[in-house]
Enzyme design. Structure first.
Site, PDB file in Angstrom:
ATOM      1  N   CYS A  55       0.816  -1.223   0.000  1.00 54.30           N
ATOM      2  CA  CYS A  55       0.000   0.000   0.000  1.00 54.30           C
ATOM      3  C   CYS A  55       0.844   1.264   0.000  1.00 54.30           C
ATOM      4  O   CYS A  55       0.590   2.202  -0.769  1.00 54.30           O
ATOM      5  CB  CYS A  55      -0.975  -0.011   1.174  1.00 54.30           C
ATOM      6  SG  CYS A  55      -0.206   0.044   2.819  1.00 54.30           S
TER       7      CYS A  55
ATOM      8  N   HIS B 164      -2.313   1.261   6.930  1.00 52.79           N
ATOM      9  CA  HIS B 164      -2.717   1.176   5.525  1.00 52.79           C
ATOM     10  C   HIS B 164      -2.880   2.587   4.971  1.00 52.79           C
ATOM     11  O   HIS B 164      -3.211   3.528   5.701  1.00 52.79           O
ATOM     12  CB  HIS B 164      -4.027   0.402   5.402  1.00 52.79           C
ATOM     13  CG  HIS B 164      -4.427   0.085   3.991  1.00 52.79           C
ATOM     14  ND1 HIS B 164      -3.694  -0.763   3.186  1.00 52.79           N
ATOM     15  CD2 HIS B 164      -5.476   0.508   3.227  1.00 52.79           C
ATOM     16  CE1 HIS B 164      -4.274  -0.862   1.998  1.00 52.79           C
ATOM     17  NE2 HIS B 164      -5.352  -0.086   2.005  1.00 52.79           N
TER      18      HIS B 164
ATOM     19  N   HIS C  13      -6.053   2.025  -3.850  1.00 54.42           N
ATOM     20  CA  HIS C  13      -5.077   1.491  -2.894  1.00 54.42           C
ATOM     21  C   HIS C  13      -4.694   0.070  -3.276  1.00 54.42           C
ATOM     22  O   HIS C  13      -5.356  -0.580  -4.099  1.00 54.42           O
ATOM     23  CB  HIS C  13      -5.643   1.523  -1.476  1.00 54.42           C
ATOM     24  CG  HIS C  13      -6.892   0.703  -1.282  1.00 54.42           C
ATOM     25  ND1 HIS C  13      -7.099  -0.116  -0.209  1.00 54.42           N
ATOM     26  CD2 HIS C  13      -8.022   0.572  -2.039  1.00 54.42           C
ATOM     27  CE1 HIS C  13      -8.285  -0.698  -0.300  1.00 54.42           C
ATOM     28  NE2 HIS C  13      -8.860  -0.294  -1.397  1.00 54.42           N
TER      29      HIS C  13
END
Length: 398
Positions: free
Chosen positions: A277, A331, A343
């Site tokens: 990510c 994240h 993402h």
């Protein structure tokens, strides 16, 4: 890579019991440990970007030995001053990196399209990051065919020697002054000759940097850091000037991000082959000449922080962070607008922070906890323009 403060207290306490002449006023050892802890926090608060592994050895000897390693000479010097100020006798056995085992060639360039960085000098060790072809790195240490290196975002890991070409400082200055091109496609190849049917020398990914020595028939003749040569289509590349001097804008960042839709997730990945990510966010921004910090928890520290609970306060290109809370980010994604973000989670995909949107997806079981705006904070901590980074440019590198 933490200083073992509890051990320091125990060791010094045992020394006192054994009769060594120390200042034995109440709270002495606790105060000493706190001083050393403050040094660690000041110089190496994040073990991903700094090495500070120092401890005390020999509990019953009147003369202490401090052992370990650090890549921050100032931190070691400060600990020594603390010990001297407290009238402690000691032997200094702390290595300062770069170590003598790497010699004068304390700089390097990644020489493969994508080079893996691992937590330890072992192929079975955790993949912590990657460095793309032409990435300048500091060389800190060597062990069993592996080099411990630091990338321009200050991240530290171990790279196999066959992916690294090492250079002395003057050789790196020559590279900084060379004609370089940025590979601007998701993937491609370097060929043995400037023709459609030529053999392949190497693959390429978005973000690879190539030193160019000549041009011929719409091809660039390139030289790898390890001396190999080949040809790349000029139309697939940007000159150094085109790459670093364009005005950063959110839309090109998001255009690149969308070109990566479907790319598989890989923990530690920072390339178009497979990506995590934060590596995804880094890749999208690096395509526009901007270097972000490596991990999501690091990226969350930097930039402007708009009020994020109302999505109308967000702008396309903002980084959106997820986790338990704003102090425990795990994240990150790139905001697209209208509540949607792109993402890397399983693969690069589009989700939404709006529970009423069909794209709403928090399968990671993480809350939306923070946002960061990058383009308002160029050349501040954790957000650096490539053209102004001293590892890429001779300007301000001294």
């Amino acid at each position: 890579m933490k200083i073992r403060f509890s051990k320091i207290i125990l060791i010094l306490s045992l020394i006192l019991i054994s009769g060594v002449n120390l200042k034995a006023q109440p709270g002495f050892f606790q105060k000493l440990a706190e001083e050393i802890h403050a040094v660690q926090y000041q110089y190496a608060p994040d073990k991903r970007t700094a090495i500070m592994d120092v401890t005390v050895k020999d509990t019953l000897n009147p003369i202490l030995t401090i052992i370990g390693e650090t890549n921050i000479p100032e931190a070691k010097s400060k600990i020594i001053r603390i010990l001297k100020a407290n009238d402690l006798q000691f032997i200094d056995s702390v290595r300062v990196l770069p170590g003598t085992n790497v010699g004068e060639k304390v700089w390097g360039l990644a020489t493969l399209s994508v080079c893996n960085l691992r937590a330890q000098p072992d192929n079975a060790a955790e993949l912590v990051s990657q460095a793309l072809l032409g990435t300048p790195v500091k060389v800190l240490d060597f062990k069993d065919g592996w080099y411990r290196i630091q990338t321009p975002d200050m991240y530290i890991g171990w790279m196999e020697g066959n992916g690294l070409a090492r250079f002395a400082p003057d050789e790196m200055d020559r590279w900084k002054n060379s004609e370089r091109y940025f590979f601007n496609q998701i993937s491609g190849n370097v060929f043995a000759s400037p023709g459609k049917k030529a053999a392949t020398i190497s693959d390429l990914v978005l973000g690879d940097l190539l030193e160019v020595t000549d041009q011929k028939n719409g091809f660039l003749k390139v030289q790898f850091p390890d001396g190999r040569t080949g040809f790349v289509r000029k139309s697939e590349c940007l000159s150094w000037q085109e790459f670093v001097f364009r005005k950063p804008d959110a839309q090109p960042v998001l255009d690149v991000a969308k070109r990566l839709l479907g790319v598989p997730y890989l923990w530690g990945g920072t390339s178009c082959k497979a990506i995590d990510c934060s590596g995804f966010a880094k890749t999208a921004y690096f395509s526009q000449g901007i270097i972000l910090a490596r991990d999501a928890s690091q990226q969350a520290r930097y930039g402007d922080h708009p009020e994020f609970k109302n999505i109308h306060n967000l702008e396309p290109g903002d980084l959106l962070f997820f986790g338990r809370d704003e102090k425990h980010v795990t994240h990150v994604g790139l905001y697209l607008g209208d509540g949607k973000y792109i993402h890397a989670s399983g693969l690069v995909r589009i989700s939404s922070v709006d529970p009423n949107d069909p794209a709403y997806n928090l399968t990671e079981k993480k809350k939306f906890v923070a946002a960061s705006r990058i383009l308002n904070s160029l050349n501040t901590d954790g957000i650096t323009l490539v053209k102004d980074h001293p590892w890429y440019s001779i300007v301000n590198s001294k």
